[in-house]
Design a protein around this motif. Structure first.
Motif, PDB file in Angstrom:
ATOM      1  N   VAL A   6      85.444  21.223 103.419  1.00 56.32           N
ATOM      2  CA  VAL A   6      84.656  20.188 102.760  1.00 56.32           C
ATOM      3  C   VAL A   6      84.389  20.687 101.345  1.00 56.32           C
ATOM      4  O   VAL A   6      83.692  21.683 101.155  1.00 56.32           O
ATOM      5  CB  VAL A   6      83.330  19.922 103.513  1.00 56.32           C
ATOM      6  CG1 VAL A   6      82.469  18.939 102.745  1.00 56.32           C
ATOM      7  CG2 VAL A   6      83.608  19.425 104.919  1.00 56.32           C
ATOM      8  N   ARG A  19      77.397  15.657 102.758  1.00 50.36           N
ATOM      9  CA  ARG A  19      78.774  15.925 103.211  1.00 50.36           C
ATOM     10  C   ARG A  19      78.792  17.035 104.256  1.00 50.36           C
ATOM     11  O   ARG A  19      79.543  16.967 105.231  1.00 50.36           O
ATOM     12  CB  ARG A  19      79.646  16.290 102.023  1.00 50.36           C
ATOM     13  CG  ARG A  19      79.824  15.116 101.089  1.00 50.36           C
ATOM     14  CD  ARG A  19      81.243  14.953 100.670  1.00 50.36           C
ATOM     15  NE  ARG A  19      81.342  13.803  99.781  1.00 50.36           N
ATOM     16  CZ  ARG A  19      82.142  13.740  98.757  1.00 50.36           C
ATOM     17  NH1 ARG A  19      82.927  14.753  98.467  1.00 50.36           N
ATOM     18  NH2 ARG A  19      82.178  12.655  98.022  1.00 50.36           N
ATOM     19  N   ALA A  20      77.989  18.067 104.029  1.00 49.72           N
ATOM     20  CA  ALA A  20      77.911  19.158 105.008  1.00 49.72           C
ATOM     21  C   ALA A  20      77.362  18.651 106.334  1.00 49.72           C
ATOM     22  O   ALA A  20      77.882  18.990 107.401  1.00 49.72           O
ATOM     23  CB  ALA A  20      77.049  20.298 104.472  1.00 49.72           C
ATOM     24  N   ILE A  24      79.070  18.803 110.007  1.00 48.73           N
ATOM     25  CA  ILE A  24      78.375  19.462 111.125  1.00 48.73           C
ATOM     26  C   ILE A  24      78.292  18.522 112.319  1.00 48.73           C
ATOM     27  O   ILE A  24      78.504  18.931 113.459  1.00 48.73           O
ATOM     28  CB  ILE A  24      76.976  19.945 110.680  1.00 48.73           C
ATOM     29  CG1 ILE A  24      77.120  21.131 109.726  1.00 48.73           C
ATOM     30  CG2 ILE A  24      76.110  20.311 111.879  1.00 48.73           C
ATOM     31  CD1 ILE A  24      75.847  21.485 108.990  1.00 48.73           C
ATOM     32  N   LEU A  35      82.743  25.118 103.751  1.00 48.35           N
ATOM     33  CA  LEU A  35      82.088  24.325 102.718  1.00 48.35           C
ATOM     34  C   LEU A  35      82.281  25.032 101.385  1.00 48.35           C
ATOM     35  O   LEU A  35      81.942  26.209 101.255  1.00 48.35           O
ATOM     36  CB  LEU A  35      80.602  24.179 103.030  1.00 48.35           C
ATOM     37  CG  LEU A  35      79.735  23.475 101.990  1.00 48.35           C
ATOM     38  CD1 LEU A  35      80.148  22.011 101.845  1.00 48.35           C
ATOM     39  CD2 LEU A  35      78.261  23.584 102.358  1.00 48.35           C
ATOM     40  N   ILE A  37      81.048  24.969  97.521  1.00 52.01           N
ATOM     41  CA  ILE A  37      79.884  24.427  96.826  1.00 52.01           C
ATOM     42  C   ILE A  37      79.617  25.251  95.561  1.00 52.01           C
ATOM     43  O   ILE A  37      80.056  26.397  95.472  1.00 52.01           O
ATOM     44  CB  ILE A  37      78.682  24.396  97.804  1.00 52.01           C
ATOM     45  CG1 ILE A  37      77.553  23.528  97.311  1.00 52.01           C
ATOM     46  CG2 ILE A  37      78.237  25.786  98.184  1.00 52.01           C
ATOM     47  CD1 ILE A  37      76.571  23.131  98.399  1.00 52.01           C
ATOM     48  N   LEU A  44      70.104  23.954 103.406  1.00 52.62           N
ATOM     49  CA  LEU A  44      71.127  23.834 104.443  1.00 52.62           C
ATOM     50  C   LEU A  44      71.183  25.103 105.291  1.00 52.62           C
ATOM     51  O   LEU A  44      71.246  25.028 106.522  1.00 52.62           O
ATOM     52  CB  LEU A  44      72.495  23.556 103.814  1.00 52.62           C
ATOM     53  CG  LEU A  44      73.670  23.541 104.794  1.00 52.62           C
ATOM     54  CD1 LEU A  44      73.521  22.405 105.802  1.00 52.62           C
ATOM     55  CD2 LEU A  44      74.989  23.442 104.044  1.00 52.62           C
ATOM     56  N   HIS A  55      76.867  31.044 110.109  1.00 56.12           N
ATOM     57  CA  HIS A  55      77.326  30.796 108.741  1.00 56.12           C
ATOM     58  C   HIS A  55      77.518  32.119 108.019  1.00 56.12           C
ATOM     59  O   HIS A  55      76.824  33.084 108.292  1.00 56.12           O
ATOM     60  CB  HIS A  55      76.367  29.881 107.962  1.00 56.12           C
ATOM     61  CG  HIS A  55      74.971  30.386 107.866  1.00 56.12           C
ATOM     62  ND1 HIS A  55      74.552  31.237 106.864  1.00 56.12           N
ATOM     63  CD2 HIS A  55      73.897  30.175 108.650  1.00 56.12           C
ATOM     64  CE1 HIS A  55      73.266  31.504 107.036  1.00 56.12           C
ATOM     65  NE2 HIS A  55      72.848  30.879 108.110  1.00 56.12           N
ATOM     66  N   ILE A  69      80.988  27.682 108.293  1.00 52.93           N
ATOM     67  CA  ILE A  69      79.922  27.189 109.181  1.00 52.93           C
ATOM     68  C   ILE A  69      80.531  26.934 110.550  1.00 52.93           C
ATOM     69  O   ILE A  69      81.533  26.216 110.653  1.00 52.93           O
ATOM     70  CB  ILE A  69      79.292  25.895 108.620  1.00 52.93           C
ATOM     71  CG1 ILE A  69      78.649  26.186 107.257  1.00 52.93           C
ATOM     72  CG2 ILE A  69      78.266  25.324 109.609  1.00 52.93           C
ATOM     73  CD1 ILE A  69      78.174  24.947 106.530  1.00 52.93           C
TER      74      ILE A  69
END
Length: 72
Positions: A6, A19-20, A24, A35, A37, A44, A55, A69
């Motif tokens: 993502v 989006r995360a 999930i 992810l 970012i 989060l 994570h 994640i």
């Protein structure tokens, strides 16, 4: 099994968090996703800790943060 990525770089809040959360919600037990970012998503990470998700964050050479994640 392939690991979904993502990419939330360059998005304004709250889009990266949303989006995360969508990714999930789609996670099957034992699966994970990555992810990407721009900054450390502390809210989060607190939610993941609270809910028992795994994570691991790594800082990439291009300045992005890559967070793996996983759902137990």
């Amino acid at each position: 099994m392939s690991n979904k990525t993502v990419d939330a770089r360059g998005l304004e809040p709250p889009q990266p968090f949303e989006r995360a959360m969508e990714a999930i919600a789609d996670l099957a037990p034992g699966s994970s996703f990555t992810l990407l970012i721009d900054r450390m998503p502390h809210p989060l990470l607190r939610m993941l800790d609270r809910d028992g998700y795994r994570h691991e964050a790594n800082f990439r050479d291009d300045g992005a943060i890559e967070i793996l994640i996983g759902r137990p």
